[in-house]
Motif scaffolding. Structure first.
Motif: not given
Ligand code: MF3
Ligand code: CO
Length: 261
Positions: A154-160
């Motif tokens: 979920h977080c990496e999807k947003f570039g975090y």
């Protein structure tokens, strides 16, 4: 060794964790520009003591506070201080532990101080969403890696980026028990989750690179690139085929009202 909890023990764990939600709600009432993190620590100490419990973090491996207050680029374990004055636009993770009836609660929430940029609010939202997606995986038969995968994906999807040096953990008669609960992982990997396990899931998610370092106080972890970090934590019991969240953000978000992210 992983300690499985009985239903009665889980109710005691819920009691400790519910007191954390109330304590954080008290802090939510006063978090504002000009307030020091030491003031928050004193409030938390008094509130927990007044409710017949002990701050679970105080003196843990020599930790000097009742709460951890991690501001902006600080990831976790920020030590409350009269020198840290909150200012408009800051974010602050308040991590709180309560020890009562022989059991530890552990829960954290990241608060906004005054007006926070859209970019950072989105980081907070995504981190909280990731926590709940991780919790959805905390059911019998799933594995630790399923939780980490859900959070990371979920977080990496947003570039975090996901901090890896600090992880969630079992929680019970000790604050930190087995198993470790990383916020990254692969589906189907790791320890199989069983009814009676109680774990703290606590994603630490950053706007920049995932690398962290420890300040000279020996406790405070911060991002190397000094970009902000969000941190939300729930203690969760795995039982009856589902994830039972023992801590609560309800009281906190009642206080925050429309300011809740
Ligand atoms: N939730 C934090 C953790 O599990 C609590 C740290 S307690 C401290 O790491 F005492 F070590 F600060
Ligand atoms: Co924890």
């Amino acid at each position: 060794m992983i300690f499985l909890k009985t239903d009665d023990e889980i109710e005691l764990l819920r009691e400790s964790n519910m007191l954390i939600g109330q304590t954080l709600a008290e802090l939510a009432k006063v978090i504002a520009p000009g307030v020091t993190t030491l003031q928050l620590d004193k409030l938390a100490y008094e509130f927990i003591k007044d409710h017949g419990a002990t701050p679970g973090f105080l003196n843990y491996n020599g930790y000097p506070g009742s709460i951890c207050t991690s501001v902006n680029e600080q990831v976790v374990h920020g030590i409350p201080s009269d020198k840290v004055v909150l200012k408009d636009g800051d974010i602050i993770s308040v991590d709180c532990g309560v020890y009562k009836n022989g059991f530890h609660g552990d829960s954290a929430y990241t608060f906004c101080v005054g007006d926070v940029s859209e970019e950072i609010i989105n980081l907070l939202k995504t981190t909280k969403e990731a926590l709940y997606l991780g919790i959805e995986q905390a059911i019998p038969g799933r594995r630790i890696g399923d939780i980490g995968f859900a959070v990371q994906n979920h977080c990496e999807k947003f570039g975090y980026s996901v901090v890896r040096e600090f992880v969630g953990h079992g929680v019970g008669r000790s604050l930190h028990e087995s198993p470790e609960v990383p916020n990254y992982g692969r589906k189907g990997n790791g320890v199989v989750l069983k009814s009676g396990m109680v774990i703290a899931i606590e994603p630490m998610i950053v706007l920049g690179k995932r690398n962290v370092c420890i300040e000279n106080d020996g406790w405070t972890a911060r991002t190397l690139d000094r970009k902000p970090c969000a941190h939300f934590e729930h203690s969760v019991a795995i039982r009856n085929g589902k994830a039972d969240i023992l801590s609560s953000f309800v009281e906190i978000e009642k206080v925050l009202g429309t300011r809740a992210i």
